[in-house]
Scaffold this motif. Structure first.
Motif, PDB file in Angstrom:
ATOM      1  N   PRO A  29       0.800  -1.228   0.000  1.00  0.00           N
ATOM      2  CA  PRO A  29       0.000   0.000   0.000  1.00  0.00           C
ATOM      3  C   PRO A  29       0.835   1.282   0.000  1.00  0.00           C
ATOM      4  O   PRO A  29       0.395   2.307  -0.537  1.00  0.00           O
ATOM      5  N   SER A  30       2.038   1.254   0.582  1.00  0.00           N
ATOM      6  CA  SER A  30       2.871   2.455   0.623  1.00  0.00           C
ATOM      7  C   SER A  30       3.492   2.760  -0.739  1.00  0.00           C
ATOM      8  O   SER A  30       3.980   3.857  -0.980  1.00  0.00           O
ATOM      9  N   GLU A  31       3.481   1.743  -1.630  1.00  0.00           N
ATOM     10  CA  GLU A  31       4.050   1.869  -2.980  1.00  0.00           C
ATOM     11  C   GLU A  31       5.539   2.241  -2.961  1.00  0.00           C
ATOM     12  O   GLU A  31       6.042   2.888  -3.876  1.00  0.00           O
ATOM     13  N   SER A  32       6.228   1.845  -1.901  1.00  0.00           N
ATOM     14  CA  SER A  32       7.673   2.023  -1.862  1.00  0.00           C
ATOM     15  C   SER A  32       8.320   0.982  -2.773  1.00  0.00           C
ATOM     16  O   SER A  32       7.676   0.025  -3.203  1.00  0.00           O
ATOM     17  N   TYR A  33       9.593   1.176  -3.075  1.00  0.00           N
ATOM     18  CA  TYR A  33      10.290   0.235  -3.944  1.00  0.00           C
ATOM     19  C   TYR A  33      10.407  -1.106  -3.240  1.00  0.00           C
ATOM     20  O   TYR A  33      11.033  -1.226  -2.196  1.00  0.00           O
ATOM     21  N   SER A  34       9.773  -2.140  -3.815  1.00  0.00           N
ATOM     22  CA  SER A  34       9.736  -3.457  -3.182  1.00  0.00           C
ATOM     23  C   SER A  34       9.889  -4.534  -4.262  1.00  0.00           C
ATOM     24  O   SER A  34       8.924  -4.892  -4.936  1.00  0.00           O
TER      25      SER A  34
END
Length: 316
Positions: free
Chosen positions: A209-214
């Motif tokens: 949900p945070s849309e960080s690089y994963s």
């Protein structure tokens, strides 16, 4: 101790926000370069599986080899024709995939931004429209390379060079041979891409949900979206393969197929509904890992190239 924990939490939040911001507002040039690198990586890595898919989808004459499964196709190709056959035509993909994927992802990012796909929530319509627009542009460039690739992948193909294959096709079948399957390709790839991008963006937001690089998120979401889209559009892919390889067929009916409707009729008349499932397993097995690799590469290249660009601008 409490103050140290608070500082640590703040640093983690700042890092998460930093990662998220690094995935937003990426310059178009970086997205296109990342797309180009991702396309080359994906297609080159998955090429042997694509060879098997092509062989299994071709409607063979009685004198030609029929493949009963992925393992059967792999065994027969490597034992009779040699392992190098699994890489025949890969140069065509490498030549076309780089610029085609640069155009693909560049168009996608532009259209998604213009239609509001970057807003919060699941923007199904926007991502589907952006994906469809991207494939129309990239397939116009890639279609001739795809035709050459499939001619070189065929059983007993006389073509050993991309450029010689292109010249032979042009001399014997004309410019039309490179684009006869383009309408069928679009009929397949537009819904494929619309489904793929919509499912990918949805899965990515659900998993992260945070849309960080994963990286793990991009692998799972990419693989899942690729498998779903591949299964849905397989019947059209069988028709496309028939059109792209018809020039090498000795069957008058197959050689006479000039469009998607005629190709679908030939398949239905010859094999019934099961004919549309030809190559389904290798197609899904191709697109799940290839999509996972493509999105992992794209998001990774885009993230690190953007980081490098920011660092260079600070030191300039």
């Amino acid at each position: 101790m409490a103050s140290q924990q608070a500082v640590s939490n703040v640093e983690e939040l700042e890092q998460e926000e930093y990662d998220y911001e690094d995935l937003q507002g990426v310059p178009l040039s970086i997205s296109m370069l990342a797309g180009s690198l991702a396309g080359i990586s994906e297609h080159a890595f998955m090429f042997p599986v694509d060879v098997i898919r092509t062989r299994m989808q071709i409607l063979s004459s009685p004198s030609q080899v029929q493949y009963s499964s992925v393992l059967n196709a792999l065994t027969r190709i490597t034992s009779v024709e040699g392992a190098r056959t699994l890489w025949r035509g890969v140069n065509s993909v490498i030549l076309g995939a780089g610029p085609a994927h640069a155009l693909y992802f560049g168009t996608y990012e532009v259209m998604k931004d213009l239609t509001g796909g970057n807003r919060q929530g699941h923007q199904w319509a926007s991502t589907a429209f952006a994906g469809g627009s991207a494939t129309i542009a990239s397939d116009a460039f890639m279609n001739p390379f795809d035709v050459i690739k499939q001619r070189m992948q065929m059983e007993n193909s006389a073509h050993r060079s991309v450029f010689k294959c292109a010249r032979t096709l042009y001399q014997t079948e004309g410019l039309r041979a490179f684009y006869i399957s383009y309408p069928t390709t679009l009929t397949m790839t537009v819904p494929f891409t619309a489904v793929q991008f919509s499912v990918y963006e949805w899965a990515k937001k659900v998993l992260n949900p945070s849309e960080s690089y994963s990286p793990m998120t991009h692998v799972i979401a990419g693989g899942f979206s690729g498998g779903v889209a591949a299964a849905v559009t397989n019947p059209l892919d069988v028709a496309k393969t028939l059109l792209q390889t018809r020039g090498n067929s000795s069957d008058a009916e197959i050689r006479g197929a000039s469009g998607m409707i005629e190709a679908l009729k030939v398949i239905k008349n010859r094999e019934g509904m099961k004919g549309f499932a030809r190559g389904l397993t290798p197609r899904v097995l191709t697109f799940m890992p290839s999509n996972a690799l493509c999105w992992l590469s794209y998001e990774g290249f885009r993230f690190f190239l953007n980081q490098r660009s920011k660092e260079n601008s600070k030191t300039a």
